[in-house]
Design a protein around this motif. Structure first.
Motif, short mmCIF file in Angstrom:
data_model
loop_
_atom_site.label_atom_id
_atom_site.label_comp_id
_atom_site.label_asym_id
_atom_site.label_seq_id
_atom_site.Cartn_x
_atom_site.Cartn_y
_atom_site.Cartn_z
N ALA A 50 4.92 1.91 -5.36
CA ALA A 50 3.73 1.92 -6.22
C ALA A 50 3.10 0.52 -6.27
O ALA A 50 1.87 0.38 -6.21
N LEU A 51 3.93 -0.51 -6.36
CA LEU A 51 3.40 -1.87 -6.38
C LEU A 51 2.75 -2.24 -5.05
O LEU A 51 1.67 -2.84 -5.04
N VAL A 53 1.36 -0.26 -2.84
CA VAL A 53 0.11 0.48 -2.70
C VAL A 53 -0.98 -0.07 -3.63
O VAL A 53 -2.14 -0.16 -3.26
N SER A 54 -0.58 -0.47 -4.83
CA SER A 54 -1.58 -0.93 -5.81
C SER A 54 -2.00 -2.39 -5.61
O SER A 54 -3.05 -2.80 -6.10
N LEU A 55 -1.21 -3.16 -4.91
CA LEU A 55 -1.49 -4.59 -4.76
C LEU A 55 -2.89 -4.89 -4.22
O LEU A 55 -3.60 -5.73 -4.78
N LEU A 57 -5.50 -3.14 -4.52
CA LEU A 57 -6.48 -2.73 -5.52
C LEU A 57 -6.53 -3.72 -6.68
O LEU A 57 -7.60 -4.04 -7.19
N VAL A 58 -5.37 -4.19 -7.08
CA VAL A 58 -5.27 -5.11 -8.22
C VAL A 58 -5.73 -6.52 -7.84
O VAL A 58 -6.37 -7.20 -8.63
#
Length: 184
Positions: A50-51, A53-55, A57-58
């Motif tokens: 999850a981290l 994949v989200s990195l 985006l964040v």
């Protein structure tokens, strides 16, 4: 007469067993058992995937690069711990000692080193270098992941310590590579 090296190894093994057995006693408390099981399952990869994949985006300013770095570091981690597990073939604590209960399922039959801890520490080192504030979440999660593996009876204390040292090494090497490429 036993060799000095054998006696030292036996003493370390005895201490490892006692520490692991003591930590494993927490399983008598159902709520702790459930909590540790959840932490351990998250450490199977769900939390880290999850981290990763989200990195991007964040953090559009390098998140994709760090996600790629985490992925490559994760692949190195898997290669190293699988090789070490095959070489040492150390049985898990619950398999060696009936006094140690297994509190969760395992991904493979061997104990040394802890892959969960290896990943948790290496990814924490990497992400904290990129997003220092993430230490507030990641350091406690990495510590809980490592502790949960011993408490759940699936790793000896030494498995977790070696996993943490390897994770620290892998994460630090990844940062050195990023620095040398002037990415950080």
């Amino acid at each position: 007469m036993a060799s000095r090296a054998f006696l030292i190894k036996q003493k370390v093994s005895d201490v490892d067993y006692i520490l692991s057995l003591t930590a494993n006693r927490i399983l008598q408390y159902r709520s702790w058992c459930r909590f540790l099981h959840i932490i351990s399952r998250m450490g199977d990869g769900l939390f880290w995937y999850a981290l990763i994949v989200s990195l991007p985006l964040v953090r559009p300013d390098g998140g994709l690069l760090y996600a790629t770095g985490m992925t490559l570091t994760g692949l190195v981690n898997v290669a190293v711990y699988k090789r070490l597990k095959a070489r040492f073939a150390r049985p898990r604590p619950y398999a060696l000692y009936p006094s140690i209960r297994r509190g969760t399922s395992v991904l493979d039959e061997y104990s040394f080193p802890s892959g969960h801890t290896l990943h948790a520490v290496s990814f924490t080192v990497l992400l904290v270098a990129f997003i220092p504030l993430s230490a507030l979440l990641l350091v406690p999660f990495a510590l809980l992941t490592a502790a949960s593996r011993v408490m759940l009876g699936v790793h000896f204390t030494s498995d977790v310590l070696v996993g943490a040292l390897l994770g620290l090494l892998h994460g630090s090497l990844a940062i050195m590579i990023f620095n040398s490429l002037q990415i950080i």
